[in-house]
Design an enzyme around this catalytic site. Structure first.
Site, PDB file in Angstrom:
ATOM      1  N   ARG A 188    -109.448 -54.650-148.545  1.00 39.05           N
ATOM      2  CA  ARG A 188    -110.169 -55.810-148.021  1.00 39.05           C
ATOM      3  C   ARG A 188    -111.581 -55.374-147.627  1.00 39.05           C
ATOM      4  O   ARG A 188    -111.771 -54.309-147.048  1.00 39.05           O
ATOM      5  CB  ARG A 188    -109.446 -56.411-146.816  1.00 39.05           C
ATOM      6  CG  ARG A 188    -108.161 -57.158-147.161  1.00 39.05           C
ATOM      7  CD  ARG A 188    -108.471 -58.401-147.974  1.00 39.05           C
ATOM      8  NE  ARG A 188    -107.294 -59.168-148.333  1.00 39.05           N
ATOM      9  CZ  ARG A 188    -106.634 -59.046-149.477  1.00 39.05           C
ATOM     10  NH1 ARG A 188    -107.016 -58.129-150.356  1.00 39.05           N
ATOM     11  NH2 ARG A 188    -105.594 -59.818-149.745  1.00 39.05           N
ATOM     12  N   GLU A 236    -117.295 -62.421-149.937  1.00 41.20           N
ATOM     13  CA  GLU A 236    -117.018 -62.552-151.362  1.00 41.20           C
ATOM     14  C   GLU A 236    -117.438 -63.919-151.912  1.00 41.20           C
ATOM     15  O   GLU A 236    -117.108 -64.247-153.050  1.00 41.20           O
ATOM     16  CB  GLU A 236    -115.542 -62.266-151.642  1.00 41.20           C
ATOM     17  CG  GLU A 236    -115.211 -60.810-151.320  1.00 41.20           C
ATOM     18  CD  GLU A 236    -113.845 -60.356-151.782  1.00 41.20           C
ATOM     19  OE1 GLU A 236    -113.021 -61.217-152.150  1.00 41.20           O
ATOM     20  OE2 GLU A 236    -113.609 -59.130-151.783  1.00 41.20           O
ATOM     21  N   ASP A 258    -114.282 -52.643-154.858  1.00 42.82           N
ATOM     22  CA  ASP A 258    -113.751 -53.844-155.511  1.00 42.82           C
ATOM     23  C   ASP A 258    -113.754 -55.046-154.573  1.00 42.82           C
ATOM     24  O   ASP A 258    -113.587 -56.177-155.026  1.00 42.82           O
ATOM     25  CB  ASP A 258    -112.321 -53.569-156.000  1.00 42.82           C
ATOM     26  CG  ASP A 258    -111.707 -54.760-156.703  1.00 42.82           C
ATOM     27  OD1 ASP A 258    -112.297 -55.228-157.697  1.00 42.82           O
ATOM     28  OD2 ASP A 258    -110.645 -55.246-156.259  1.00 42.82           O
ATOM     29  N   HIS A 306    -113.377 -57.951-157.088  1.00 43.84           N
ATOM     30  CA  HIS A 306    -112.055 -58.157-156.488  1.00 43.84           C
ATOM     31  C   HIS A 306    -111.020 -58.497-157.565  1.00 43.84           C
ATOM     32  O   HIS A 306    -110.299 -59.493-157.477  1.00 43.84           O
ATOM     33  CB  HIS A 306    -112.094 -59.260-155.424  1.00 43.84           C
ATOM     34  CG  HIS A 306    -110.939 -59.159-154.458  1.00 43.84           C
ATOM     35  ND1 HIS A 306    -110.974 -59.721-153.198  1.00 43.84           N
ATOM     36  CD2 HIS A 306    -109.707 -58.577-154.577  1.00 43.84           C
ATOM     37  CE1 HIS A 306    -109.823 -59.486-152.583  1.00 43.84           C
ATOM     38  NE2 HIS A 306    -109.033 -58.799-153.407  1.00 43.84           N
ATOM     39  N   ASP A 365    -100.756 -43.229-142.361  1.00 49.01           N
ATOM     40  CA  ASP A 365    -100.350 -44.607-142.085  1.00 49.01           C
ATOM     41  C   ASP A 365     -99.785 -44.633-140.679  1.00 49.01           C
ATOM     42  O   ASP A 365     -98.810 -43.929-140.386  1.00 49.01           O
ATOM     43  CB  ASP A 365     -99.307 -45.067-143.105  1.00 49.01           C
ATOM     44  CG  ASP A 365     -99.046 -46.568-143.038  1.00 49.01           C
ATOM     45  OD1 ASP A 365     -98.836 -47.079-141.915  1.00 49.01           O
ATOM     46  OD2 ASP A 365     -99.049 -47.226-144.099  1.00 49.01           O
TER      47      ASP A 365
END
Length: 309
Positions: free
Chosen positions: A227, A256, A251, A283, A169
């Site tokens: 995302r 979308e 997912d 999602h 991160d």
């Protein structure tokens, strides 16, 4: 004060706002234009993902003081403009982090154990045990890209699976009992399973591209519950066909709005599915009965605390 809730939400949020004296209007089927037509009357706006709060929207919302986001992603809100106008923005990633983490593990286990293929075999009265021989998690190294709420929740839930967990991160290097911080070079060299937990920003769009996949030194499995636009699906397909990507759990998607798919987009999904190495979901990683309650509770607390302050 008046609040407008534009998406499906647990009744608890409505009850808590009303108990605090907030007149709450619940219109889960309202659309963007309809919200823009009435937003000037409201002090509080609660959204999920269908309402885009850009600068033009904020210009119409002269009384708006708080925006509450059911979930984590804030890419649909112009945060700089909201800050300039003095509008406080809250999200609620604590509410669905466990749901996302469990969904990611569920997808991975289903992919590893070829449950989709085995299910299909049985309902077609076929029986291919050897073809459906599974893969075990134990002994593998899992890399998490992004270590916010969902990354940390996944690391904790993986702790019983006899895996090593690394996380990268850019903005967080804190110690964790469940994962070890690693730089990208270590991720590239050691990881067997890569799980994405990034917000969508200018910095993270197409973060997982051809170069990233090629930098991975071992063939690996990929999970994306963050995302869609963080992962370039064209390069994912290349990785699967070239056997650099052993399998994927997806997912979220670049587009979308399934009903608006072009012929090319439909062909890409079909090609990904044809590899028989991809498991899709709609999602819904953070979409559980429990998360619906937790999202409402957490967001109500944040909104009401803001007004108390």
């Amino acid at each position: 004060m008046q609040a407008l809730i534009t998406d499906q939400v647990h009744q608890l949020l409505i009850d808590k706002l009303q108990a605090a004296g907030v007149k709450t209007i619940y219109l889960p089927n309202i659309n963007q234009k309809e919200v823009e037509a009435v937003i000037a009357d409201f002090d509080i706006l609660v959204i999920n993902s269908k309402i885009n709060v850009d600068a033009d929207f904020l210009a119409k919302s002269k009384n708006l003081k708080v925006i509450g986001r059911l979930g984590s992603g804030l890419e649909i809100i112009d945060l700089d403009e909201a800050h300039r106008k003095g509008v406080r923005v809250f999200n609620s990633p604590e509410g669905n982090r466990d749901a996302v983490a469990e969904h990611a593990i569920g997808m991975l286990l289903a992919l590893f154990n070829k449950l989709q293929d085995a299910h299909r075999d049985v309902i077609h009265f076929d029986w291919h045990r050897e073809d459906n021989r599974g893969e075990e998690l134990g002994g593998k190294t899992v890399g998490l890209i992004g270590f916010g709420n969902t990354g940390q929740a996944l690391a904790k839930k993986l702790s019983g699976f006899d895996v090593d967990v690394l996380y990268y991160d850019k903005y967080k290097t804190s110690k964790s009992p469940y994962a070890q911080y690693a730089d990208l070079e270590q991720i590239y060299s050691e990881v067997d399973i890569l799980s994405i937990h990034l917000p969508l920003t200018d910095e993270t769009k197409n973060f997982f591209n051809r170069d990233f996949i090629n930098n991975m030194q071992k063939p690996f499995y990929l999970i994306n519950t963050s995302r869609g636009k963080v992962l370039n699906q064209e390069y994912l397909l290349e990785g699967l066909l070239g056997e650099k990507v052993l399998g994927a759990c997806i997912d979220v998607f670049e587009n979308e709005q399934i009903s608006s798919y072009s012929v090319k987009e439909k062909e890409q999904i079909a090609a990904l599915q044809a590899t028989r190495k991809v498991l899709f979901s709609t999602h819904v990683a953070g979409w559980t009965h429990q998360s619906k309650l937790k999202l409402a509770d957490i967001l109500a607390q944040k909104i009401l605390t803001a007004f108390d302050e």
